[in-house]
Motif scaffolding. Structure first.
Motif, short mmCIF file in Angstrom:
data_model
loop_
_atom_site.label_atom_id
_atom_site.label_comp_id
_atom_site.label_asym_id
_atom_site.label_seq_id
_atom_site.Cartn_x
_atom_site.Cartn_y
_atom_site.Cartn_z
N ARG A 85 0.79 -1.23 0.00
CA ARG A 85 0.00 0.00 0.00
C ARG A 85 0.83 1.28 0.00
N GLN A 86 2.11 1.20 -0.19
CA GLN A 86 2.94 2.40 -0.11
C GLN A 86 2.53 3.45 -1.14
N GLN A 87 2.17 3.06 -2.34
CA GLN A 87 1.73 4.03 -3.34
C GLN A 87 0.42 4.69 -2.92
N GLU A 88 -0.49 3.90 -2.35
CA GLU A 88 -1.76 4.43 -1.87
C GLU A 88 -1.52 5.45 -0.76
N GLY A 93 -1.35 11.35 0.69
CA GLY A 93 -0.60 12.36 1.43
C GLY A 93 -0.14 11.90 2.81
N ILE A 94 0.00 10.59 2.98
CA ILE A 94 0.46 10.04 4.25
C ILE A 94 1.98 9.89 4.18
N GLN A 119 -6.23 7.74 8.60
CA GLN A 119 -6.12 6.60 9.51
C GLN A 119 -6.86 5.38 8.94
N ASN A 120 -8.05 5.61 8.37
CA ASN A 120 -8.80 4.50 7.78
C ASN A 120 -8.02 3.83 6.66
N ILE A 121 -7.32 4.61 5.86
CA ILE A 121 -6.51 4.05 4.77
C ILE A 121 -5.33 3.28 5.35
N CYS A 125 -3.17 -1.79 6.94
CA CYS A 125 -1.95 -2.58 7.11
C CYS A 125 -1.62 -2.81 8.59
N LEU A 126 -2.57 -2.49 9.48
CA LEU A 126 -2.36 -2.71 10.91
C LEU A 126 -3.10 -3.96 11.38
N ILE A 127 -2.50 -4.62 12.33
CA ILE A 127 -3.15 -5.72 13.02
C ILE A 127 -3.46 -5.16 14.40
N VAL A 128 -4.73 -4.85 14.66
CA VAL A 128 -5.14 -4.16 15.88
C VAL A 128 -5.82 -5.13 16.83
#
Length: 172
Positions: A85-88, A93-94, A119-121, A125-128
């Motif tokens: 997701r780095q391009q996303e 703008g993150i 944050q939603n985007i 990639c987070l495991i919460v």
């Protein structure tokens, strides 16, 4: 957070039992007591803190005592999702590199500066997952001062400076 299905709400008696189990664990540490304490702690948290915020939560008890609950939420980065997701992130703008302390671990302070949409985007990639709740019964200031004085007296007696046998403890 919702109530544990099939469990009655926690009571002050549950708080006393939990505090006693915690003390017993410190002395004996058998697995069965640890599991009982953990189960009771979860029920107390669900009853006294039905909608906790992240961080420290407090519930006032009688005589100036309060029940403190530290609600930590662990956020692990999924390396595959992060890479994919780095391009996303760039398009949104993150400044994604500044969000991670490379292990990869999330830098929560930087994460908190993102907008809700960002944050939603990034959350993809987070495991919460919530961590084990931390509870503590805090003494009111006067009782803490008294307990500290009793502890100091006990230390003095243990060293032989002062004779006697004080009885420390709290009453809920």
């Amino acid at each position: 957070m919702s109530e544990i299905p099939g469990q009655p709400p926690a009571t002050v008696e549950d708080l006393k039992r939990w505090d006693d189990l915690k003390k017993e664990i410190a002395r004996l540490t058998p697995t069965a007591l640890i599991l009982q304490e953990k189960e009771l702690r979860a029920r107390i948290v669900a009853s006294f803190f039905p909608n906790p915020k992240e961080g420290t939560n407090a519930y006032p008890l009688a005589n100036g005592y309060r029940l403190k609950y530290v609600n930590n939420i662990k956020r692990d980065v999924d390396p595959g999702e992060y890479q994919a997701r780095q391009q996303e992130f760039t398009d949104a703008g993150i400044a994604f590199a500044s969000l991670l302390v490379w292990k990869p671990n999330l830098d929560k302070k930087q994460y908190n500066t993102l907008t809700a949409e960002q944050q939603n985007i990034f959350d993809r990639c987070l495991i919460v997952k919530p961590e084990s709740p931390q509870l503590e019964i805090e003494l009111p200031a006067a009782a803490k001062k008294k307990a500290d004085a009793v502890a100091a007296m006990a230390a003095a007696q243990a060293s032989g400076v002062v004779p006697g046998n004080p009885q420390p403890g709290i009453q809920l």
